[in-house]
Design a protein around this motif. Structure first.
Motif, PDB file in Angstrom:
ATOM      1  N   UNK A  38       0.818  -1.218   0.000  1.00 31.71           N
ATOM      2  CA  UNK A  38       0.000   0.000   0.000  1.00 31.71           C
ATOM      3  C   UNK A  38       0.848   1.262   0.000  1.00 31.71           C
ATOM      4  N   UNK A  39       2.087   1.173   0.469  1.00 30.35           N
ATOM      5  CA  UNK A  39       3.011   2.299   0.410  1.00 30.35           C
ATOM      6  C   UNK A  39       3.710   2.374  -0.943  1.00 30.35           C
ATOM      7  N   UNK A  40       4.304   1.276  -1.370  1.00 33.69           N
ATOM      8  CA  UNK A  40       5.184   1.333  -2.539  1.00 33.69           C
ATOM      9  C   UNK A  40       4.439   1.366  -3.869  1.00 33.69           C
ATOM     10  N   UNK A  41       3.170   1.060  -3.870  1.00 31.23           N
ATOM     11  CA  UNK A  41       2.430   1.090  -5.140  1.00 31.23           C
ATOM     12  C   UNK A  41       2.355   2.500  -5.724  1.00 31.23           C
ATOM     13  N   UNK A  46       6.714   4.286 -15.770  1.00 29.60           N
ATOM     14  CA  UNK A  46       6.360   4.871 -17.073  1.00 29.60           C
ATOM     15  C   UNK A  46       4.898   4.591 -17.384  1.00 29.60           C
ATOM     16  N   UNK A  47       4.181   5.627 -17.751  1.00 30.47           N
ATOM     17  CA  UNK A  47       2.735   5.564 -18.031  1.00 30.47           C
ATOM     18  C   UNK A  47       1.973   4.776 -16.961  1.00 30.47           C
ATOM     19  N   UNK A  48       2.447   4.824 -15.741  1.00 35.33           N
ATOM     20  CA  UNK A  48       1.798   4.148 -14.612  1.00 35.33           C
ATOM     21  C   UNK A  48       1.564   2.662 -14.884  1.00 35.33           C
ATOM     22  N   UNK A  84       9.661 -15.444   1.726  1.00 36.87           N
ATOM     23  CA  UNK A  84      10.398 -15.201   0.493  1.00 36.87           C
ATOM     24  C   UNK A  84       9.404 -14.660  -0.530  1.00 36.87           C
ATOM     25  N   UNK A  85       9.801 -13.558  -1.182  1.00 35.27           N
ATOM     26  CA  UNK A  85       8.989 -12.980  -2.247  1.00 35.27           C
ATOM     27  C   UNK A  85       9.724 -13.146  -3.565  1.00 35.27           C
ATOM     28  N   UNK A  86       9.039 -13.719  -4.533  1.00 31.58           N
ATOM     29  CA  UNK A  86       9.546 -13.802  -5.893  1.00 31.58           C
ATOM     30  C   UNK A  86       8.977 -12.604  -6.640  1.00 31.58           C
ATOM     31  N   UNK A  87       9.855 -11.691  -7.042  1.00 28.55           N
ATOM     32  CA  UNK A  87       9.426 -10.492  -7.757  1.00 28.55           C
ATOM     33  C   UNK A  87       9.611 -10.723  -9.246  1.00 28.55           C
ATOM     34  N   UNK A  88       8.534 -10.519  -9.985  1.00 32.64           N
ATOM     35  CA  UNK A  88       8.547 -10.729 -11.431  1.00 32.64           C
ATOM     36  C   UNK A  88       7.918  -9.528 -12.114  1.00 32.64           C
ATOM     37  N   UNK A  89       8.139  -9.444 -13.404  1.00 33.68           N
ATOM     38  CA  UNK A  89       7.519  -8.377 -14.177  1.00 33.68           C
ATOM     39  C   UNK A  89       6.563  -8.988 -15.193  1.00 33.68           C
ATOM     40  N   UNK A  90       5.440  -8.344 -15.380  1.00 35.83           N
ATOM     41  CA  UNK A  90       4.378  -8.830 -16.258  1.00 35.83           C
ATOM     42  C   UNK A  90       4.533  -8.195 -17.635  1.00 35.83           C
ATOM     43  N   UNK A  91       4.898  -9.001 -18.628  1.00 39.59           N
ATOM     44  CA  UNK A  91       5.077  -8.495 -19.991  1.00 39.59           C
ATOM     45  C   UNK A  91       3.734  -8.061 -20.584  1.00 39.59           C
ATOM     46  N   UNK A  92       2.659  -8.602 -20.062  1.00 40.41           N
ATOM     47  CA  UNK A  92       1.324  -8.237 -20.554  1.00 40.41           C
ATOM     48  C   UNK A  92       0.675  -7.162 -19.672  1.00 40.41           C
ATOM     49  N   UNK A  93       1.500  -6.306 -19.068  1.00 38.16           N
ATOM     50  CA  UNK A  93       0.990  -5.231 -18.206  1.00 38.16           C
ATOM     51  C   UNK A  93      -0.001  -4.336 -18.925  1.00 38.16           C
ATOM     52  N   UNK A  94       0.127  -4.266 -20.239  1.00 36.19           N
ATOM     53  CA  UNK A  94      -0.739  -3.353 -21.008  1.00 36.19           C
ATOM     54  C   UNK A  94      -2.221  -3.718 -20.906  1.00 36.19           C
ATOM     55  N   UNK A  95      -2.508  -4.956 -20.508  1.00 36.09           N
ATOM     56  CA  UNK A  95      -3.905  -5.369 -20.351  1.00 36.09           C
ATOM     57  C   UNK A  95      -4.573  -4.711 -19.140  1.00 36.09           C
ATOM     58  N   UNK A  96      -3.782  -4.120 -18.251  1.00 37.64           N
ATOM     59  CA  UNK A  96      -4.312  -3.427 -17.069  1.00 37.64           C
ATOM     60  C   UNK A  96      -4.336  -1.908 -17.236  1.00 37.64           C
ATOM     61  N   UNK A  98      -6.144   0.079 -18.921  1.00 35.28           N
ATOM     62  CA  UNK A  98      -7.456   0.730 -18.890  1.00 35.28           C
ATOM     63  C   UNK A  98      -7.840   1.143 -17.464  1.00 35.28           C
ATOM     64  N   UNK A  99      -7.317   0.399 -16.462  1.00 28.26           N
ATOM     65  CA  UNK A  99      -7.552   0.765 -15.056  1.00 28.26           C
ATOM     66  C   UNK A  99      -6.542   1.788 -14.570  1.00 28.26           C
ATOM     67  N   UNK A 100      -5.301   1.657 -15.038  1.00 32.15           N
ATOM     68  CA  UNK A 100      -4.210   2.465 -14.517  1.00 32.15           C
ATOM     69  C   UNK A 100      -4.062   3.817 -15.206  1.00 32.15           C
ATOM     70  N   UNK A 101      -4.517   3.920 -16.441  1.00 34.18           N
ATOM     71  CA  UNK A 101      -4.402   5.168 -17.208  1.00 34.18           C
ATOM     72  C   UNK A 101      -5.751   5.441 -17.885  1.00 34.18           C
ATOM     73  N   UNK A 102      -6.819   5.606 -17.105  1.00 33.23           N
ATOM     74  CA  UNK A 102      -8.148   5.750 -17.718  1.00 33.23           C
ATOM     75  C   UNK A 102      -8.302   7.003 -18.581  1.00 33.23           C
ATOM     76  N   UNK A 103      -7.484   7.995 -18.334  1.00 32.09           N
ATOM     77  CA  UNK A 103      -7.571   9.248 -19.091  1.00 32.09           C
ATOM     78  C   UNK A 103      -6.889   9.160 -20.460  1.00 32.09           C
ATOM     79  N   UNK A 104      -6.240   8.030 -20.752  1.00 33.81           N
ATOM     80  CA  UNK A 104      -5.495   7.856 -22.001  1.00 33.81           C
ATOM     81  C   UNK A 104      -5.797   6.464 -22.559  1.00 33.81           C
ATOM     82  N   UNK A 105      -7.042   6.218 -22.986  1.00 26.48           N
ATOM     83  CA  UNK A 105      -7.457   4.861 -23.356  1.00 26.48           C
ATOM     84  C   UNK A 105      -6.695   4.268 -24.542  1.00 26.48           C
TER      85      UNK A 105
END
Length: 196
Positions: A38-41, A46-48, A84-96, A98-105
């Motif tokens: 809740x803090x680090x989010x 880039x482009x949220x 232990x936390x496994x940190x990964x990056x989502x290559x398909x982040x662009x599918x989200x 619409x929620x993260x950048x609603x002003x730039x559909x």
């Protein structure tokens, strides 16, 4: 000029913080992880795009599966860490987006239609968020032991899918006895900063 953040907080997050190599057996709770996230989010990407994905390895069975893919010097401490936390990056982040950048559909198709572009951006911004996560762990009064010493392809196959790239494994908990190696040197300002 001094920083706005007080000296104790600066020490907690940076000056006195180190990679932890040993932990007590005190558990790390879901509530602590929720507070960290809740803090680090709110850290910028880039482009949220917010591509970081976190897999918490809690069960003994999952821990065993992970440990066998860690480099030898990292196995025992990963096996013993409270969480232990496994940190990964989502290559398909662009599918989200619409929620993260609603002003730039149109951002999804305009900037991130091509997978190679997404991959490069996801790795950069996922690593940035991983750094925020480590600082968040420290802000919670816990210690982090981030590691890149593991078989990334094997960890991806074991825990993720082709659309998620592992970035690092982070052991989390209260530091135990002899948790710290001596502080390693850092570069001086004039070795890092160039003014043009």
């Amino acid at each position: 000029m001094s920083l706005v953040l007080d000296a104790a907080a600066q020490d907690l997050l940076f000056r006195e913080a180190r990679t932890a190599n040993a932990f007590t057996d005190e558990p790390v709770t879901d509530e602590q992880i929720e507070a960290i996230y809740d803090l680090v989010k709110y850290g910028p990407t880039s482009t949220n795009q917010s591509p970081l994905r976190i897999t918490l390895v809690r069960s003994a069975e999952a821990r065993e599966r992970l440990v066998r893919h860690m480099a030898e010097p990292n196995r025992a401490k990963t096996a013993a860490a409270p969480l232990v936390a496994l940190l990964a990056t989502d290559i398909e982040f662009h599918e989200e987006l619409h929620k993260l950048v609603p002003h730039f559909p149109q951002v999804k198709d305009l900037l991130y239609a091509e997978r190679p572009v997404r991959e490069a951006s996801a790795v950069l911004n996922g690593a940035l968020q991983a750094a925020y996560f480590i600082i968040g762990v420290r802000a919670a009064g816990l210690a982090a032991g981030p590691m890149s010493g593991f078989d990334a392809a094997a960890v991806q196959k074991e825990f993720l899918d082709d659309d998620h790239t592992p970035l690092m494994v982070v052991n989390i908990g209260r530091p135990g006895p002899d948790a710290w190696f001596p502080r390693a040197p850092r570069l001086d300002l004039d070795e890092v900063v160039t003014t043009v």
